[in-house]
Design a protein around this motif. Structure first.
Motif, PDB file in Angstrom:
ATOM      1  N   GLY A   1      35.070  64.561  42.830  1.00 35.10           N
ATOM      2  CA  GLY A   1      34.120  63.755  42.051  1.00 35.10           C
ATOM      3  C   GLY A   1      33.912  62.559  42.784  1.00 35.10           C
TER       4      GLY A   1
ATOM      5  N   GLY B   1      32.075  59.426  39.450  1.00 44.22           N
ATOM      6  CA  GLY B   1      33.105  60.481  39.141  1.00 44.22           C
ATOM      7  C   GLY B   1      35.098  60.817  39.805  1.00 44.22           C
TER       8      GLY B   1
ATOM      9  N   SER C   1      24.726  62.746  31.356  1.00 41.66           N
ATOM     10  CA  SER C   1      23.450  62.823  32.088  1.00 41.66           C
ATOM     11  C   SER C   1      22.468  62.576  31.700  1.00 41.66           C
ATOM     12  CB  SER C   1      23.945  64.618  32.477  1.00 41.66           C
ATOM     13  OG  SER C   1      25.409  64.398  32.481  1.00 41.66           O
TER      14      SER C   1
ATOM     15  N   HIS D   1      29.837  64.707  38.884  1.00 39.19           N
ATOM     16  CA  HIS D   1      29.257  63.857  39.159  1.00 39.19           C
ATOM     17  C   HIS D   1      29.338  62.164  39.068  1.00 39.19           C
ATOM     18  CE1 HIS D   1      26.869  62.681  35.970  1.00 39.19           C
ATOM     19  NE2 HIS D   1      26.644  64.084  35.630  1.00 39.19           N
TER      20      HIS D   1
ATOM     21  N   SER E   1      23.170  59.285  35.805  1.00 43.83           N
ATOM     22  CA  SER E   1      23.435  60.299  36.458  1.00 43.83           C
ATOM     23  C   SER E   1      23.280  62.349  35.929  1.00 43.83           C
ATOM     24  CB  SER E   1      24.137  60.786  38.579  1.00 43.83           C
ATOM     25  OG  SER E   1      23.120  61.218  39.242  1.00 43.83           O
ATOM     26  N   ARG E   2      22.353  63.000  37.195  1.00 44.52           N
ATOM     27  CA  ARG E   2      22.810  64.647  36.716  1.00 44.52           C
ATOM     28  C   ARG E   2      22.529  65.458  38.085  1.00 44.52           C
ATOM     29  NH1 ARG E   2      17.383  67.335  36.805  1.00 44.52           N
ATOM     30  NH2 ARG E   2      16.255  65.704  38.025  1.00 44.52           N
ATOM     31  N   THR E   3      23.595  66.809  37.986  1.00 44.94           N
ATOM     32  CA  THR E   3      23.231  67.453  38.761  1.00 44.94           C
ATOM     33  C   THR E   3      22.103  68.310  38.706  1.00 44.94           C
ATOM     34  OG1 THR E   3      24.539  68.965  40.388  1.00 44.94           O
ATOM     35  CG2 THR E   3      25.051  68.821  38.159  1.00 44.94           C
TER      36      THR E   3
ATOM     37  N   ASP F   1      29.728  72.799  38.205  1.00 41.82           N
ATOM     38  CA  ASP F   1      29.070  71.511  38.579  1.00 41.82           C
ATOM     39  C   ASP F   1      28.713  71.233  37.321  1.00 41.82           C
ATOM     40  OD1 ASP F   1      28.069  69.253  40.173  1.00 41.82           O
ATOM     41  OD2 ASP F   1      26.065  70.157  40.562  1.00 41.82           O
TER      42      ASP F   1
ATOM     43  N   ASN G   1      26.903  68.072  34.106  1.00 43.15           N
ATOM     44  CA  ASN G   1      26.396  67.417  33.745  1.00 43.15           C
ATOM     45  C   ASN G   1      26.818  66.866  32.354  1.00 43.15           C
ATOM     46  OD1 ASN G   1      24.128  66.441  35.331  1.00 43.15           O
ATOM     47  ND2 ASN G   1      23.306  68.748  34.586  1.00 43.15           N
TER      48      ASN G   1
ATOM     49  N   ASN H   1      24.016  73.812  48.221  1.00 41.41           N
ATOM     50  CA  ASN H   1      24.346  72.534  48.783  1.00 41.41           C
ATOM     51  C   ASN H   1      25.451  72.996  49.864  1.00 41.41           C
ATOM     52  OD1 ASN H   1      26.187  71.078  48.573  1.00 41.41           O
ATOM     53  ND2 ASN H   1      26.309  69.568  46.278  1.00 41.41           N
TER      54      ASN H   1
END
Length: 653
Positions: free
Chosen positions: A501, A505, A456, A423, A428-430, A450, A452, A435
């Protein structure tokens, strides 16, 4: 029941096409009540990527409140936020007020007036941008960003709704200034005071902010103000008035963003913790107007807390008791409220993201507008498994999506290729999600993890601060640990691992490819390739971000050079795909172009796709289709499978 066909991973056919991603997907959020209706914002990829404001039509179908070509998007901090609001005028129907992307002026649209067109509320040509729009009586309260020559200023302002400031900028009242960054303006219930969040370079809002409160004079400007909470090492967020003498606020002073109450009646107000827990009740303030809780009444808050996934709950302010609300979503954001109904944005790995309405009395969650028109059949959707890799002292949190397509099975003994999704942010985070971009790959037999990585949000400040001074090291090590863990667990083919990314990312993609030999290839979407020029070329909001991620200049100049993937291309031995918007102000095209030139000089296989009219994040349907199909073709060429029904991407080198 038909037996699944045996075919190698990566060659499976899927009903999830790049065209369906572009035409069916339209991210939805930002709901508001407008009279008896719900309005929301919706990204329209098939309309040039504009953001429309929409509502339900007579048969429940979505119709535009804001028609083409108007685009409700602000460029304050470049990421924007709070670009529209509903003005509930007492003498008539609701009025839409919005910031228009093309000229960054604020407009008013009298929606129910036949033939009405937006009329400007702010002047043209003076370099003004406005965000976090809030209706207050005959005015709109907003954060203003003014670009004048090489100077940049920000203040909190009041814009008259009567349009008088469209030709006279002096009619915009500056309420308070004096800080590089301001956010979350909140007028007290009686209108005599204002609270807001402020911070200075080099802090980012998740590093350290201040909560300030000022009294307003007869002219509506701040007479004096004082700092009530926060510092350069304490992040405070989202002040909300309980009454004229007290404020709710989020602070991470314990290492977790928790909720507090401040009594302004005392000489030296102390923040009283309402509920302390090893969960984050706040997050990274990338977009202005973001909120993490809602005040139901003076004694009750509606909250969202996070440890990997989100949990909604009702907090009793007096007792500190937290009562969970069970919702079928893993990501939750609360919006506007009307009585016992509140708007909710979010989704899960089995529930599509979008806007819903929650009845607080019954707990019933009703769809308003989902972010995809047509969900793929469950047979083509992967499940999300939360998995932690690394070590007990250095965990790496991820969500793993294994290949899923009921029509196909792989030959016995074959392990799937996997793509590590990294990400942006990096603060930030996922979260688990339905999706379509992930399902596009998993339904073709390509797994996705995915990640983090350290840095994150959603796992506390210690996890977030793992990246301080270590960008390009910790994010790379954590990503490598995750994909190696997949291979060691027998879930992935260790010789067919890719990484992709965007933005920060993209930096991790390029850094991972130049500093490790784990990946067969990588795809960087508008990624950062070097730091020295990036710090000079990027926009103001992030221009000092790297101070915390790597170090300040000039002291850390050597580290900037050492960490930059552009300076480590000699360590690269695998193909790279670069994708870039040519209008990107956050990560300028020069970043991708310099890396492309280095790849060409070394004779490495690569492709560079540049898109006119795209900025930071692709929004147009044609771009989404092109980039998605190019990425799949790229993986197939490198990892030894032939994807079905996509053009072959030409690789150079």
């Amino acid at each position: 029941m038909t037996e699944p066909r045996i075919a190698p991973y990566g060659t499976w056919t899927s009903p999830i096409s790049a065209e369906s991603l572009a035409s069916s997907g339209h991210p939805v959020g930002g709901g508001a009540y407008a009279g008896d209706e719900v309005w929301w914002q919706e990204l329209r990829p098939t309309e040039g990527g504009r953001i429309s404001i929409r509502r339900a039509g007579p048969a429940g179908e979505p119709v535009d409140v804001l028609p083409q070509p108007w685009n409700a998007r602000t460029r304050v901090h470049e990421y924007g936020g709070g670009a529209w609001t509903v003005a509930g005028l007492a003498d008539g129907p609701p009025v839409l007020v919005f910031a228009n992307f093309d000229d960054q002026r604020v407009y008013r649209l009298d929606v129910d007036t036949v033939g009405a067109a937006p009329t400007p509320l702010t002047p043209d040509g003076l370099g003004m941008r406005f965000a976090e729009l809030q209706y207050r009586g005959a005015e709109i309260i907003a954060v203003r960003e003014t670009h004048s020559g090489g100077d940049l200023e920000r203040d909190i302002v009041a814009i008259p709704l009567d349009g008088s400031a469209a030709a006279d900028a002096g009619r915009i009242r500056s309420i308070v200034a004096g800080s590089r960054f301001l956010a979350s303006p909140r007028l007290s219930p009686d209108g005599t005071m204002i609270a807001w969040i402020a911070w200075e370079h080099p802090q980012m809002p998740w590093d350290g902010t201040e909560l300030r409160v000022g009294s307003l004079g007869d002219d509506g400007r701040v007479l004096d103000w004082r700092t009530l909470a926060g510092s350069t090492t304490e992040s405070v967020l989202q002040p909300e008035w309980r009454d004229e003498q007290s404020l709710f606020v989020i602070s991470d002073r314990t290492g977790w963003w928790n909720l507090y109450l401040l009594d302004l009646g005392s000489q030296s107000p102390e923040a009283r913790a309402l509920h302390t827990a090893p969960r984050d009740f706040g997050g990274a303030l990338w977009m202005l107007g973001t909120t993490w809780y809602s005040v139901l009444d003076s004694d009750t808050l509606l909250t969202v807390s996070t440890f990997g996934t989100d949990q909604a709950a009702v907090l009793d302010v007096n007792s500190g008791l937290l009562e969970d609300i069970e919702l079928p979503v893993d990501s939750v954001s609360f919006g506007a409220r009307r009585g016992d109904r509140i708007l909710v944005t979010g989704g899960s790995a089995v529930l599509a993201s979008g806007l819903r309405e929650l009845d607080l009395q019954t707990g019933v969650l009703t769809d308003i507008r989902l972010s995809v028109d047509h969900l793929p059949d469950d047979a083509y959707l992967p499940t999300a498994a939360a998995r932690t890799f690394g070590t007990a002292d250095r965990p790496v949190h991820t969500f793993v999506y294994e290949p899923a397509n009921s029509d196909f099975a792989a030959p016995e003994g074959e392990l799937p290729p996997f793509v590590a999704f990294v990400h942006g942010g990096p603060t930030s985070r996922t979260v688990p999600a339905v999706n379509p971009a992930i399902a596009y790959f998993t339904s073709r037999g390509i797994g996705v993890v995915d990640i983090n990585y350290g840095g994150s949000t959603g796992y506390g400040r210690e996890y977030r601060d793992r990246l301080r001074g270590q960008w390009g090291i910790v994010d790379v090590d954590d990503t490598v640990a995750a994909v190696r863990g997949l291979a060691e667990a027998g879930l992935a083919d260790g010789s067919r691992l890719a990484i992709r990314g965007g933005s920060a990312g993209g930096w991790t993609v390029l850094a991972s490819l130049t500093r490790s030999d784990v990946f067969a290839c990588g795809a960087s979407y508008f990624g950062v390739a070097e730091l020295t020029l990036f710090a000079q070329e990027t926009h103001d909001f992030e221009s000092r971000y790297i101070d915390g991620l790597v170090g300040p200049l000039p002291e850390a100049a050597a580290l900037y050079e050492e960490r930059a993937p552009l300076n480590n291309v000699d360590g690269l031995s695998c193909p790279v795909l670069l994708l870039q918007g040519l209008d990107d102000e956050i990560v300028p095209p020069s970043q991708a172009e310099r890396f492309r030139d280095a790849l060409e000089a070394k004779g490495l296989k690569h492709a560079y796709l540049a898109y006119e009219g795209e900025s930071h994040g692709f929004r147009r349907a044609s771009t989404i289709i092109s980039a998605t199909e190019a990425e799949l073709s790229f993986y197939g060429q490198v990892m030894g499978f032939t994807p079905v029904d996509v053009p072959v991407l030409e690789l150079k080198g």
